[in-house]
Write an enzyme that holds these catalytic residues in place. Structure first.
Site, PDB file in Angstrom:
ATOM      1  N   THR A 135       0.815  -1.214   0.000  1.00 44.17           N
ATOM      2  CA  THR A 135       0.000   0.000   0.000  1.00 44.17           C
ATOM      3  C   THR A 135       0.850   1.265   0.000  1.00 44.17           C
ATOM      4  OG1 THR A 135      -1.725  -1.163   1.206  1.00 44.17           O
ATOM      5  CG2 THR A 135      -1.840   1.232   1.211  1.00 44.17           C
ATOM      6  N   PRO A 137       0.325   5.864  -0.533  1.00 40.01           N
ATOM      7  CA  PRO A 137      -0.691   6.920  -0.466  1.00 40.01           C
ATOM      8  C   PRO A 137      -1.551   7.014  -1.727  1.00 40.01           C
ATOM      9  CG  PRO A 137       1.362   7.702   0.467  1.00 40.01           C
ATOM     10  CD  PRO A 137       1.655   6.352  -0.115  1.00 40.01           C
ATOM     11  N   GLY A 140      -3.739   2.215  -3.018  1.00 38.61           N
ATOM     12  CA  GLY A 140      -4.244   1.398  -1.925  1.00 38.61           C
ATOM     13  C   GLY A 140      -4.837   0.115  -2.454  1.00 38.61           C
ATOM     14  N   ILE A 171       1.582  -0.153   6.790  1.00 40.84           N
ATOM     15  CA  ILE A 171       2.175  -1.481   6.657  1.00 40.84           C
ATOM     16  C   ILE A 171       2.124  -2.208   8.002  1.00 40.84           C
ATOM     17  CG2 ILE A 171       4.190  -2.805   5.950  1.00 40.84           C
ATOM     18  CD1 ILE A 171       2.721  -1.176   3.714  1.00 40.84           C
ATOM     19  N   GLY A 356     -26.340   2.212  27.150  1.00 40.74           N
ATOM     20  CA  GLY A 356     -25.268   3.128  27.494  1.00 40.74           C
ATOM     21  C   GLY A 356     -23.991   2.438  27.911  1.00 40.74           C
ATOM     22  N   GLU A 379      -6.992  -5.035   2.741  1.00 39.06           N
ATOM     23  CA  GLU A 379      -7.022  -6.147   1.782  1.00 39.06           C
ATOM     24  C   GLU A 379      -8.160  -5.990   0.775  1.00 39.06           C
ATOM     25  OE1 GLU A 379      -6.074 -10.044   3.217  1.00 39.06           O
ATOM     26  OE2 GLU A 379      -4.974  -9.254   4.929  1.00 39.06           O
TER      27      GLU A 379
END
Length: 403
Positions: A135, A137, A140, A171, A356, A379
């Site tokens: 991967t 930037p 992807g 990574i 809650g 993935e």
């Protein structure tokens, strides 16, 4: 890529032996790991004794062939263990997931004999942590957009060294990795291939640097980080398979196999969320009445159980199709899409059943709610899975019509 390629080998463990392995893993998860989930989350790390225990059980190499020191489980057996791993914090599975999955399988399926001999036994034992450095930037879910480059020093010499430059992000296990299974572009895509190669780069190689680990929404204890390659020189023997066009195929096949595993993880986590909700509904009262007696709570529990059962059946079917070679493209994406979306819905309902208290950090369902959000991203995102499924179905039908 055809559905039936490549072969990954049959099971090396018979049903009786696997039953023993399964029982051992289940006991380890539920008696050793589950009681320490808060410790893992608060410390953002897997304790050293749990790491060693996982090594002793063989979890760093359960999907590595026995000839290299692993347990030799096939994917149908793998997903049964995955459901156990999913029952606790997902950081534990991440610790050894890349060794067995996306990184280790590149070597198992595409490595040369020399590369396997050098690395696989160490990966299977956990002495080496392998990371899958794909991967970026700008690349992807679509590896075709890779910008990391590898240049052969002397193009006229097939045994010439390579220089790798580029950056990777998100990574898994990068801060503790000993080996980066690194994908890099060696040329623009052309008629002969994608131009994406994969290299075995030791973490201590000159020019490799790893940033501080990321701070994520969930999955505390699972460390991801950016990795930078600045003029990293590697020998020709570091090129996986000795072929510059292996990379893209290796990435796609490893990711497809990993998607079935992730689907199994999702089922296990959904089962845990359901179990926590059932226990809460059985003993928590509102106006003196257990909330499990309320029909709207029962409806949520019913939907959760339906999702878990459907996901379990689907992931087992997808794993069987992978092992037989019947479908190694569409079925993995179907399983990942359904199961990861399902567990998100189950986790949301689990918080709702708890009311809650489900929003409080000390409750397992609060952690589960955060942990599972990532399953729909890595993935291959849910959107990418839909493209793989839809496009694959259309192409298959077109081929049937014209054949």
């Amino acid at each position: 890529m055809s559905d039936a390629s490549p072969a990954i080998g049959g099971a090396e463990v018979d049903a009786d032996d696997f039953a023993d392995i399964h029982a051992t893993v289940r006991e380890f998860i539920r008696t050793k790991v589950v009681p320490r989930e808060r410790e893992i989350a608060d410390g953002d790390a897997i304790p050293a004794d749990l790491r060693q225990a996982a090594k002793d059980v063989g979890l760093f190499g359960f999907a590595i062939p026995q000839e290299w020191g692993g347990l030799g489980l096939d994917l149908a057996q793998d997903v049964e263990l995955a459901q156990e791993f999913g029952y606790t914090c997902l950081a534990l599975r991440s610790m050894f997931g890349t060794n067995n999955g996306i990184a280790g399988q590149v070597l198992v399926n595409f490595g040369t004999d020399e590369q396997k001999a050098q690395w696989l036994s160490k990966i299977a034992s956990g002495d080496v942590v392998a990371s899958f450095a794909l991967t970026e930037p700008g690349a992807g879910s679509n590896p075709a957009g890779l910008r990391t480059k590898a240049v052969r020093i002397d193009e006229a010499q097939a045994d010439s060294d390579w220089i790798v430059d580029g950056s990777k992000c998100f990574i898994t296990n990068a801060p503790t990795a000993d080996l980066f299974v690194t994908f890099a572009r060696v040329r623009p895509a052309d008629a002969s291939g994608t131009g994406i190669a994969v290299f075995l780069i030791p973490a201590n190689a000159a020019g490799v640097s790893v940033a501080e680990h990321d701070r994520k929404m969930g999955q505390e204890g699972s460390w991801t980080a950016d990795v930078h390659f600045d003029g990293v020189r590697v020998p020709a023997s570091a090129l996986v398979g000795g072929d510059v066009d292996v990379g893209y195929r290796a990435a796609m096949i490893s990711l497809a196999r990993g998607r079935v595993h992730i689907a199994g993880i999702a089922v296990g986590t959904a089962q845990r969320a359901l179990d926590e909700s059932l226990r809460h509904a059985a003993v928590t009262t509102q106006g003196g009445t257990p909330i499990g007696d309320f029909q709207l709570v029962q409806a949520m529990l019913a939907d959760m159980q339906t999702g878990v059962m459907a996901g379990r059946a689907l992931v087992r079917d997808a794993a069987a199709k992978w092992v037989s070679g019947a479908d190694r493209r569409i079925a993995p994406s179907v399983a990942k899409l359904f199961c990861t979306e399902m567990v998100g819905d189950v986790a949301d309902k689990a918080v709702q059943v708890h009311g809650g208290s489900g929003y409080m950090r000390e409750m397992p369902v609060e952690r589960i709610y955060r942990d599972v959000r990532l399953l729909r991203l890595y993935e291959g995102t849910s959107e990418i899975q839909r493209l793989i499924i839809g496009g694959g179905l259309v192409r298959r039908t077109q081929k049937e019509i014209t054949s």
